[in-house]
Design an enzyme around this catalytic site. Structure first.
Site, PDB file in Angstrom:
ATOM      1  N   ARG A  86      -1.302  -1.627  -6.665  1.00  0.00           N
ATOM      2  CA  ARG A  86      -1.533  -2.793  -5.800  1.00  0.00           C
ATOM      3  C   ARG A  86      -2.528  -3.742  -6.459  1.00  0.00           C
ATOM      4  O   ARG A  86      -2.339  -4.962  -6.461  1.00  0.00           O
ATOM      5  CB  ARG A  86      -2.040  -2.317  -4.445  1.00  0.00           C
ATOM      6  CG  ARG A  86      -2.335  -3.418  -3.430  1.00  0.00           C
ATOM      7  CD  ARG A  86      -2.596  -2.759  -2.078  1.00  0.00           C
ATOM      8  NE  ARG A  86      -3.282  -3.615  -1.129  1.00  0.00           N
ATOM      9  CZ  ARG A  86      -2.663  -4.472  -0.315  1.00  0.00           C
ATOM     10  NH1 ARG A  86      -1.354  -4.591  -0.367  1.00  0.00           N
ATOM     11  NH2 ARG A  86      -3.347  -5.188   0.548  1.00  0.00           N
ATOM     12  N   TYR A 135     -10.053 -10.591  -6.582  1.00  0.00           N
ATOM     13  CA  TYR A 135      -9.204 -10.453  -7.763  1.00  0.00           C
ATOM     14  C   TYR A 135      -9.419 -11.597  -8.745  1.00  0.00           C
ATOM     15  O   TYR A 135      -9.206 -11.436  -9.941  1.00  0.00           O
ATOM     16  CB  TYR A 135      -7.730 -10.389  -7.348  1.00  0.00           C
ATOM     17  CG  TYR A 135      -7.396  -9.127  -6.598  1.00  0.00           C
ATOM     18  CD1 TYR A 135      -7.223  -7.917  -7.265  1.00  0.00           C
ATOM     19  CD2 TYR A 135      -7.258  -9.128  -5.214  1.00  0.00           C
ATOM     20  CE1 TYR A 135      -6.928  -6.753  -6.574  1.00  0.00           C
ATOM     21  CE2 TYR A 135      -6.957  -7.973  -4.522  1.00  0.00           C
ATOM     22  CZ  TYR A 135      -6.801  -6.796  -5.208  1.00  0.00           C
ATOM     23  OH  TYR A 135      -6.519  -5.642  -4.527  1.00  0.00           O
ATOM     24  N   HIS A 157      -3.608  -9.683   3.397  1.00  0.00           N
ATOM     25  CA  HIS A 157      -5.021  -9.824   3.719  1.00  0.00           C
ATOM     26  C   HIS A 157      -5.202 -10.842   4.840  1.00  0.00           C
ATOM     27  O   HIS A 157      -4.592 -11.918   4.815  1.00  0.00           O
ATOM     28  CB  HIS A 157      -5.813 -10.292   2.492  1.00  0.00           C
ATOM     29  CG  HIS A 157      -5.973  -9.231   1.450  1.00  0.00           C
ATOM     30  ND1 HIS A 157      -6.304  -9.502   0.139  1.00  0.00           N
ATOM     31  CD2 HIS A 157      -5.855  -7.876   1.530  1.00  0.00           C
ATOM     32  CE1 HIS A 157      -6.373  -8.371  -0.547  1.00  0.00           C
ATOM     33  NE2 HIS A 157      -6.116  -7.375   0.279  1.00  0.00           N
ATOM     34  N   HIS A 206      -4.453   2.917  -5.131  1.00  0.00           N
ATOM     35  CA  HIS A 206      -4.441   1.455  -5.041  1.00  0.00           C
ATOM     36  C   HIS A 206      -4.234   0.787  -6.395  1.00  0.00           C
ATOM     37  O   HIS A 206      -4.179  -0.439  -6.461  1.00  0.00           O
ATOM     38  CB  HIS A 206      -5.754   0.966  -4.430  1.00  0.00           C
ATOM     39  CG  HIS A 206      -5.606   0.518  -3.001  1.00  0.00           C
ATOM     40  ND1 HIS A 206      -4.773   1.140  -2.096  1.00  0.00           N
ATOM     41  CD2 HIS A 206      -6.171  -0.505  -2.312  1.00  0.00           C
ATOM     42  CE1 HIS A 206      -4.852   0.532  -0.925  1.00  0.00           C
ATOM     43  NE2 HIS A 206      -5.683  -0.468  -1.031  1.00  0.00           N
ATOM     44  N   LYS A 255      -1.848  -3.050   8.039  1.00  0.00           N
ATOM     45  CA  LYS A 255      -2.954  -2.579   8.865  1.00  0.00           C
ATOM     46  C   LYS A 255      -2.859  -3.181  10.262  1.00  0.00           C
ATOM     47  O   LYS A 255      -2.539  -4.346  10.432  1.00  0.00           O
ATOM     48  CB  LYS A 255      -4.287  -2.960   8.219  1.00  0.00           C
ATOM     49  CG  LYS A 255      -4.587  -2.170   6.946  1.00  0.00           C
ATOM     50  CD  LYS A 255      -5.969  -2.490   6.419  1.00  0.00           C
ATOM     51  CE  LYS A 255      -6.315  -1.624   5.213  1.00  0.00           C
ATOM     52  NZ  LYS A 255      -7.657  -1.916   4.681  1.00  0.00           N
ATOM     53  N   ARG A 306       0.848  -1.186   0.000  1.00  0.00           N
ATOM     54  CA  ARG A 306       0.000   0.000   0.000  1.00  0.00           C
ATOM     55  C   ARG A 306       0.889   1.244   0.000  1.00  0.00           C
ATOM     56  O   ARG A 306       2.040   1.195   0.458  1.00  0.00           O
ATOM     57  CB  ARG A 306      -0.906   0.023   1.234  1.00  0.00           C
ATOM     58  CG  ARG A 306      -1.835  -1.186   1.365  1.00  0.00           C
ATOM     59  CD  ARG A 306      -2.584  -1.133   2.691  1.00  0.00           C
ATOM     60  NE  ARG A 306      -3.517  -2.243   2.847  1.00  0.00           N
ATOM     61  CZ  ARG A 306      -3.190  -3.420   3.404  1.00  0.00           C
ATOM     62  NH1 ARG A 306      -1.947  -3.614   3.863  1.00  0.00           N
ATOM     63  NH2 ARG A 306      -4.088  -4.379   3.513  1.00  0.00           N
TER      64      ARG A 306
END
Length: 326
Positions: A273, A305, A296, A270, A199, A175
């Site tokens: 990414r 995706y 993730h 994004h 995150k 990110r």
């Protein structure tokens, strides 16, 4: 961010009914005990004011009298709209319902109501938005534009920095916030990896391909010392013109400028990414490997995706197979 501690007027979320009083008590709890930001509190106040009016129109003047059917009817009215309000999207309706659910949980906990009529009312599911990826050819145009002499910064410190930043973003899938958060010591160019803080502060190791390694190395040797000389020094990998850490906004401006020079539209922070993940899956990578690379927590997040690649297969089939269409 400023916190709201202002008193709530009597007509702030309805008239003087017991329901309005319950809402004002809840808003006071959010402002004082929960310390919600002023903007967040304003949104709750607006949503609950509408809820009070809707329930009072149904004859519900006490929060203890509201039933699950009343809450469901309110959700329907949000989606359908009325003479005073336009229909809300699934996301906006879900946000408004969250305020209502919080109110009823509070009322039950404080003894203002015998039950929680909103606990089983589920918010509408927003339509799944497929991530937008650009083609490999477009990625190459974007990366070339980041350090292109036509942009005015081709051989300058900023030009080398911009090329290194975008190469790293596409080469690692990081990110933008993770990339600008990197320190020099977080990157091992000899082994070809970087340690990023994702995150929730969860660290992960991401690989750096040869192109990104070369671009970052060129930046570290030929550009970063010049940028660092404008400031007091520091550990940040990517520096701004004043020698401080490059911000997310600064990185976004780098991407936007390169996209403009490459004549690419709809490029967001994004985009690289998304393109990283899509191109990996197109190349045969396992979805769980891509999940780890993206950081993730759940493979379900990554599987969006795969919908992109399936959609591409359908488009190719529809335009190429002689019996695809009548």
């Amino acid at each position: 961010m400023p916190r709201s501690t202002a008193p709530l007027p009597a007509d702030d979320a309805g008239d003087g009914s017991p329901l309005g009083a319950a809402v004002r008590t809840y808003l006071g709890h959010l402002a004082v005990e929960r310390g919600l930001a002023a903007n967040t509190l304003s949104s709750y106040r607006r949503d609950l004011r509408r809820y009070v009016r809707a329930q009072e129109a149904r004859g519900r003047t006490d929060i203890a009298d509201i039933t699950e059917d009343d809450v469901r009817a309110y959700l329907v009215s949000l989606r359908e709209g009325d003479g005073d309000h336009a229909p809300l999207s699934a996301g906006s309706a879900a946000r408004a319902l969250a305020a209502v659910r919080g109110l009823h949980r509070f009322a039950l906990r404080e003894g203002l109501a015998p039950g929680d009529p909103a606990c089983d009312v589920k918010p509408p599911t927003p339509p799944r938005r497929l991530p937008k990826a650009i083609s490999l050819e477009e990625v190459e145009r974007l990366l070339a534009a980041a350090g292109a002499p036509s942009g005015g910064d081709g051989g300058t410190a900023r030009g080398l920095r911009d090329r290194a930043l975008l190469e790293l973003l596409y080469g690692s899938g990081a990110r933008i916030s993770e990339a600008v958060g990197l320190d020099v010591d977080d990157v091992d160019l000899r082994e070809g990896f970087a340690r990023v803080a994702g995150k929730g502060g969860k660290a992960r190791v991401v690989p750096i391909g040869d192109y990104a390694r070369e671009a970052v190395d060129a930046y570290l040797v030929r550009a970063r010392p010049e940028l660092a000389g404008a400031g007091r020094g520091g550990p940040a990998l990517f520096l701004n013109a004043r020698g401080g850490r490059l911000s997310r906004q600064g990185a976004w401006m780098v991407l936007r400028a390169a996209a403009d020079r490459a004549q690419l539209s709809e490029v967001s922070p994004h985009t690289l990414r998304h393109s990283f993940a899509t191109h990996l899956l197109d190349g045969g990578a396992d979805v769980r490997v891509v999940q780890e690379l993206l950081g993730h927590a759940s493979v379900t997040t990554t599987q969006v995706y795969t919908l992109v690649t399936v959609q591409l297969l359908r488009e190719v089939y529809a335009t190429s197979h002689p019996r695809a269409r009548s």
